[in-house]
Design an enzyme around this catalytic site. Structure first.
Site: not given
Ligand code: 6LJ
Length: 157
Positions: A12, A15, A17-19, A129
């Site tokens: 995912c 790595n 949440c889902r996976s 997600d």
């Molecule tokens: C680089 C810029 C983004 C998410 C997640 C989303 C956002 C995640 C996350 C799944 C697992 C540095 C890191 C998006 C872990 C973290 C926030 C942003 C992280 C997104 C869009 C729609 C739904 C979910 N992006 N972290 N930073 N999923």
């Protein structure tokens, strides 16, 4: 002989949440069916955002609710994964695009890259997600993983 001739990598975005849920569910099902020794089972991320971190607390509490543990630490997909894993199963179209792009650049790619949801008897193709969601979204992910992992294991035993 306990030959590890089958392999699956769940993937995912981060790595955490889902996976890791899919990995833990699949390992539990394979253990219950007495075939876990025949499998290499792992999970990984498309991104490098959470490398080294344990699963999200909400993913862990969802699994614990269903009597499953995970000690997985997040890692990113590597080029070697495309040579060593027979199956790479991911969660959404964005994961699938990223993985197919990487697979086309990897040497000795033998992996079949697919959506885990393609195995769902309820035909919920995408496992969304849950990062910005709540406990109920993690439960939905869990239920989708159970249905899909059962069908995937059935098809590959
Ligand atoms: C680089 C810029 C983004 C998410 C997640 C989303 C956002 C995640 C996350 C799944 C697992 C540095 C890191 C998006 C872990 C973290 C926030 C942003 C992280 C997104 C869009 C729609 C739904 C979910 N992006 N972290 N930073 N999923």
């Amino acid at each position: 002989m306990a030959s590890s001739n089958k392999s699956v990598l769940f993937v995912c975005l981060g790595n955490i949440c889902r996976s890791p849920i899919a990995e833990a569910v699949f390992r539990k099902l394979a253990t219950e069916r007495g075939v876990v020794d025949q499998w290499v089972i792992d999970s990984a991320a498309v991104s490098d955002w959470n490398v080294g971190r344990f699963a999200d607390a909400r993913a862990q509490s969802c699994l614990r609710k269903h009597d499953i543990e995970t000690a997985h630490k997040a890692r990113q997909v590597t080029n070697d994964d495309f040579a060593s894993f027979e199956h790479i199963l991911c969660m959404d179209e964005s994961n699938l695009r990223d993985l197919n792009r990487r697979a086309s650049k990897a040497k000795n790619c033998r992996s079949k890259v697919d959506l885990l949801g393609s195995y769902d008897p309820h035909k919920q193709l995408i496992i969304e997600d849950p990062y910005y969601g709540g406990d109920e979204d993690f439960e939905t992910v869990y239920q989708q993983c159970v249905r899909c992992c059962k069908a995937f294991l059935e098809k590959n035993s």
